[in-house]
Write an enzyme that holds these catalytic residues in place. Structure first.
Site, PDB file in Angstrom:
ATOM      1  N   GLU A  20     -18.658 -15.604 -81.346  1.00 46.84           N
ATOM      2  CA  GLU A  20     -18.009 -16.620 -82.161  1.00 46.84           C
ATOM      3  C   GLU A  20     -19.055 -17.336 -83.011  1.00 46.84           C
ATOM      4  OE1 GLU A  20     -13.948 -17.898 -80.371  1.00 46.84           O
ATOM      5  OE2 GLU A  20     -15.506 -19.212 -79.628  1.00 46.84           O
ATOM      6  N   LYS A  25      -7.685 -24.897 -76.673  1.00 48.33           N
ATOM      7  CA  LYS A  25      -8.553 -26.087 -76.733  1.00 48.33           C
ATOM      8  C   LYS A  25      -7.787 -27.295 -76.162  1.00 48.33           C
ATOM      9  CE  LYS A  25     -10.973 -23.929 -80.480  1.00 48.33           C
ATOM     10  NZ  LYS A  25     -11.911 -24.039 -81.562  1.00 48.33           N
ATOM     11  N   ASN A  77      -7.164 -19.496 -77.300  1.00 52.36           N
ATOM     12  CA  ASN A  77      -7.909 -20.656 -76.798  1.00 52.36           C
ATOM     13  C   ASN A  77      -7.195 -21.891 -77.346  1.00 52.36           C
ATOM     14  OD1 ASN A  77      -9.658 -22.690 -76.161  1.00 52.36           O
ATOM     15  ND2 ASN A  77     -11.328 -21.992 -77.487  1.00 52.36           N
ATOM     16  N   GLY A  90     -12.765 -22.758 -86.571  1.00 53.01           N
ATOM     17  CA  GLY A  90     -11.931 -23.850 -87.058  1.00 53.01           C
ATOM     18  C   GLY A  90     -12.191 -24.221 -88.509  1.00 53.01           C
ATOM     19  N   GLU A  98     -18.205 -25.365 -78.479  1.00 50.87           N
ATOM     20  CA  GLU A  98     -17.882 -26.800 -78.399  1.00 50.87           C
ATOM     21  C   GLU A  98     -18.440 -27.403 -77.110  1.00 50.87           C
ATOM     22  OE1 GLU A  98     -13.696 -26.297 -79.153  1.00 50.87           O
ATOM     23  OE2 GLU A  98     -14.199 -25.655 -81.189  1.00 50.87           O
ATOM     24  N   HIS A 121     -18.400 -21.923 -74.468  1.00 51.67           N
ATOM     25  CA  HIS A 121     -17.826 -22.074 -75.810  1.00 51.67           C
ATOM     26  C   HIS A 121     -18.736 -22.993 -76.619  1.00 51.67           C
ATOM     27  CE1 HIS A 121     -15.228 -23.255 -79.090  1.00 51.67           C
ATOM     28  NE2 HIS A 121     -14.537 -22.158 -78.842  1.00 51.67           N
ATOM     29  N   SER A 134     -11.762 -18.344 -86.679  1.00 47.88           N
ATOM     30  CA  SER A 134     -10.760 -18.280 -87.748  1.00 47.88           C
ATOM     31  C   SER A 134     -10.086 -16.906 -87.851  1.00 47.88           C
ATOM     32  CB  SER A 134     -11.371 -18.688 -89.086  1.00 47.88           C
ATOM     33  OG  SER A 134     -11.830 -20.028 -89.019  1.00 47.88           O
TER      34      SER A 134
HETATM   35  P1  PGA Z   1     -10.510 -20.800 -84.296  1.00 50.52           P
HETATM   36  O1  PGA Z   1     -11.220 -21.051 -82.900  1.00 50.52           O
HETATM   37  O2  PGA Z   1      -9.734 -19.503 -84.178  1.00 50.52           O
HETATM   38  O3  PGA Z   1      -9.601 -21.993 -84.490  1.00 50.52           O
HETATM   39  O4  PGA Z   1     -11.564 -20.720 -85.332  1.00 50.52           O
HETATM   40  C1  PGA Z   1     -11.739 -19.991 -82.141  1.00 50.52           C
HETATM   41  C2  PGA Z   1     -12.407 -20.533 -80.920  1.00 50.52           C
HETATM   42  O5  PGA Z   1     -13.029 -21.600 -81.002  1.00 50.52           O
HETATM   43  O6  PGA Z   1     -12.338 -19.925 -79.838  1.00 50.52           O
END
Ligand code: PGA
Length: 248
Positions: free
Chosen positions: A166, A11, A9, A172, A97, A95, A210
């Protein structure tokens, strides 16, 4: 047994030059067809570029969002039919976000999954609890509610989705759910899918939050973890390749 799926991803990251360099390094590093399925979910602005870059590779193209509408006066939105034209196979929906910064409700997420499925795109439905919800002992209730909306709206098509667990507190932040914590939630989601369709075995349940080169193997060894949704580490070819290698 189904092959694991590792999806990057990106982003809102990338540039024409950086995308090319990253994908070149990943394709060279992958070499022979990988034993797992690999996809990259990229910003909509780069779909055309990345469709071309992935033309002769085994890596699938993914998008990060889709409109609930088919066409019309919805400024800024991208329809599932448009995604399909660029060879998109997967699309993230819900997601955290998007849920957090764009106020996407469970119902909106369910309709997005429905739109994607209608155009033959596999929605990667993201679910996960916040830290406050985990600390209040509400993890199971929250992820089940989020998935239930998608099951309710999509009926028998539910066997065509991918689910990504997630935990919001792990995204993140460098804090990963332990393999045991993740497996426990995955088992809950698996049971819920099993109750919804006789074809639940074909549904991938990915872990995201992460995931990195150091923790991927342990997470991916869990019986109900069928792959990973990888943010930060998918932007570094070496890290992404290590995670793919851990998924064999
Ligand atoms: P991350 O993000 O691996 O940077 O924690 C995962 C995601 O948001 O899909």
């Amino acid at each position: 047994m189904k092959r694991k799926l590792i999806a990057g991803n990106w982003k809102m990251n990338g540039s024409l030059a950086a995308n090319q360099a990253l994908l070149q390094a990943i394709t060279v590093g992958l070499g022979a067809p990988a034993a797992c399925q690999v996809a990259v979910c990229v910003p909509a602005a780069y779909l055309a570029q990345i469709q071309l870059l992935l033309k002769d590779s085994a890596i699938d193209l993914g998008a990060q969002d889709v409109s609930t509408h088919q066409a019309g006066a919805f400024t800024g939105e991208t329809s599932s039919a448009m995604l399909k034209e660029f060879g998109v196979r997967y699309c993230l929906v819900g997601h955290s976000e998007r849920r957090q910064y764009h106020a996407e409700t469970d119902a909106v997420v369910a309709f997005k999954a429905q739109r994607a499925l209608a155009d033959g795109i596999t929605p990667i439905v993201c679910v996960g609890e916040t830290l406050a919800e985990r600390e209040a002992g509400r993890t199971e209730e929250v992820v089940k509610r989020q998935l239930a909306a998608v099951i309710h709206t999509n009926g028998h098509c539910i066997s065509e989705i991918v689910v990504a667990y997630e935990p919001v507190w792990a995204i993140g932040t460098g804090k990963t759910a332990s393999a045991e914590q993740a497996q426990a939630v995955h088992a809950v989601l698996r049971a819920q899918l099993k109750a919804a369709t006789e074809h639940s075995d074909r549904i991938h349940i990915l872990y995201g939050g992460s995931m990195n080169a150091a923790n991927a193997a342990q997470l991916l060894a869990q019986p109900d973890i069928d792959g990973g949704l990888v943010g930060g580490a998918s932007l570094k070819a070496a890290d992404f390749l290590s995670i793919i290698a851990a998924a064999l």
